[in-house]
Design a protein around this motif. Structure first.
Motif, PDB file in Angstrom:
ATOM      1  N   ASP A 261     123.559  48.776  62.019  1.00  0.00           N
ATOM      2  CA  ASP A 261     123.579  47.347  61.813  1.00  0.00           C
ATOM      3  C   ASP A 261     124.989  46.673  61.965  1.00  0.00           C
ATOM      4  O   ASP A 261     125.965  47.388  62.482  1.00  0.00           O
TER       5      ASP A 261
ATOM      6  N   ARG B 288     113.487  49.275  62.518  1.00  0.00           N
ATOM      7  CA  ARG B 288     114.327  49.349  61.206  1.00  0.00           C
ATOM      8  C   ARG B 288     113.357  49.813  60.003  1.00  0.00           C
ATOM      9  O   ARG B 288     113.797  50.248  59.074  1.00  0.00           O
TER      10      ARG B 288
ATOM     11  N   TYR C 200     112.504  46.025  67.707  1.00  0.00           N
ATOM     12  CA  TYR C 200     113.526  46.095  66.711  1.00  0.00           C
ATOM     13  C   TYR C 200     113.328  46.024  65.286  1.00  0.00           C
ATOM     14  O   TYR C 200     114.000  47.085  64.705  1.00  0.00           O
ATOM     15  N   SER C 201     112.630  45.327  64.995  1.00  0.00           N
ATOM     16  CA  SER C 201     112.512  45.040  63.317  1.00  0.00           C
ATOM     17  C   SER C 201     111.620  46.298  63.037  1.00  0.00           C
ATOM     18  O   SER C 201     111.724  46.917  61.952  1.00  0.00           O
TER      19      SER C 201
ATOM     20  N   HIS D  77     120.235  53.053  62.378  1.00  0.00           N
ATOM     21  CA  HIS D  77     119.909  51.536  63.056  1.00  0.00           C
ATOM     22  C   HIS D  77     121.058  50.924  63.832  1.00  0.00           C
ATOM     23  O   HIS D  77     120.726  50.347  64.643  1.00  0.00           O
TER      24      HIS D  77
ATOM     25  N   ASN E 254     108.585  43.833  59.591  1.00  0.00           N
ATOM     26  CA  ASN E 254     108.142  42.740  60.025  1.00  0.00           C
ATOM     27  C   ASN E 254     109.077  41.594  59.948  1.00  0.00           C
ATOM     28  O   ASN E 254     108.899  40.283  59.856  1.00  0.00           O
ATOM     29  N   ASN E 255     110.334  42.004  60.009  1.00  0.00           N
ATOM     30  CA  ASN E 255     111.624  40.976  59.867  1.00  0.00           C
ATOM     31  C   ASN E 255     111.738  40.196  58.796  1.00  0.00           C
ATOM     32  O   ASN E 255     111.997  38.955  58.768  1.00  0.00           O
TER      33      ASN E 255
ATOM     34  N   LYS F 125     113.558  39.659  55.572  1.00  0.00           N
ATOM     35  CA  LYS F 125     114.620  40.263  54.902  1.00  0.00           C
ATOM     36  C   LYS F 125     115.319  39.230  54.398  1.00  0.00           C
ATOM     37  O   LYS F 125     115.064  38.012  54.332  1.00  0.00           O
TER      38      LYS F 125
END
Length: 307
Positions: free
Chosen positions: A204, A168, A164-165, A202, A76-77, A79
């Motif tokens: 990153d 992850r 995207y999130s 991923h 849920n983004n 971070k």
């Protein structure tokens, strides 16, 4: 040469502890080690033998819940610097899972302005489903194929959502349970090299930075790799003439597929990802080339910038 670079990155990754385990509360870290030991000892036995041995481990469900909630937060983004450490500290204070305790944990980790109640309700729903419908860790033990495992995590933890999130968060969950060096509960995948190689990293910023600057892509035969090699060649010519040269800027999204291919070619994408991330964060981004663990094989294309 590129193969040697990938090998060095994998070697670094094998020597570095996963960040999730490194920040895990001490009691849960001990439990994770117990799980790993039992799986290693009984991986060739029938699943009932493994279940019988795991059932004697105290706090085993807490380890699964710890990873589940963390994966949800990442998905849920949520971070930022210090998030893992803050989450670990707050989780350690809880002696049980309840709405009020989860609310306290999330408030201290996310801040007052976050939609705490929405997250609390969703997390409680996930935990309830896993405990009473799937068996908190039994469903992970039964996973045999990586693609199916990913599909189940997406359904059970993220309500079949994508993005995207969320990807992850899914990758975090999967990585922890299919890696022999972490908590290989999905042992039929963890001890199957062909399945582990299917893990798509991923991609990153730090991992991509190292993949590009190290030259680990130079033996890859693809349009993207060819384009990067041509741009690198021009950049090297410019610098050899001691002209004023601009940085070689690469968009992260444009090379994500290439970086995943590089990780696949390494033979151990999980170790590659962990090693590249560690190198990128602690050495490459800071231009600490002389201290870098892959300094003897890295191409040192430090003129490359990832955006």
């Amino acid at each position: 040469m590129a193969a040697e670079v990938r090998e060095a990155i994998v070697k670094t990754g094998a020597e570095v502890e996963d960040g999730v385990l490194a920040t895990m509360p001490r009691s849960l870290k001990y439990t994770a080690a117990q799980i790993r030991s039992i799986i290693e000892s009984y991986k060739s036995s029938d699943i009932s033998t493994i279940i019988n041995n795991l059932s004697n481990i105290r706090n085993i469900e807490d380890v699964i819940l710890y990873i589940t909630i963390l994966s949800y937060l990442v998905g849920n983004n949520i971070k930022g610097n210090g998030m893992l450490e803050a989450y670990s500290r707050e989780f350690e204070k809880m002696d049980s899972i309840s709405a009020s305790k989860l609310r306290h944990l999330l408030t201290n980790v996310l801040g007052e302005e976050a939609p705490i109640n929405i997250h609390v309700n969703k997390i409680l729903k996930i935990i309830e489903f896993l405990k009473h419908k799937k068996g908190t860790y039994l469903w992970i033990l039964k996973e045999k194929r990586l693609d199916r495992f990913e599909k189940d995590v997406r359904e059970f933890v993220f309500e079949n959502n994508g993005g995207y999130s969320i990807d992850r968060g899914i990758k975090l969950f999967i990585r922890i349970f299919i890696d022999k060096n972490t908590i290989p509960l999905a042992y039929k995948i963890a001890y199957n090299k062909n399945e582990v190689r299917k893990y798509k990293i991923h991609g990153d910023f730090y991992t991509t930075l190292v993949a590009m600057r190290s030259g680990s892509f130079e033996d890859v035969d693809s349009p993207t790799a060819s384009k990067i090699k041509q741009r690198v060649a021009r950049a090297l010519i410019c610098r050899s003439r001691k002209e004023r040269c601009d940085p070689l800027r690469i968009r992260l999204k444009s090379v994500r597929g290439l970086v995943r291919t590089i990780a696949y070619l390494s033979g151990d994408p999980i170790a590659f990802e962990r090693g590249a991330y560690h190198i990128g964060k602690n050495y490459c981004a800071r231009l600490r080339c002389e201290e870098c663990p892959i300094r003897n094989v890295c191409k040192k294309y430090i003129f490359i910038e990832v955006k």
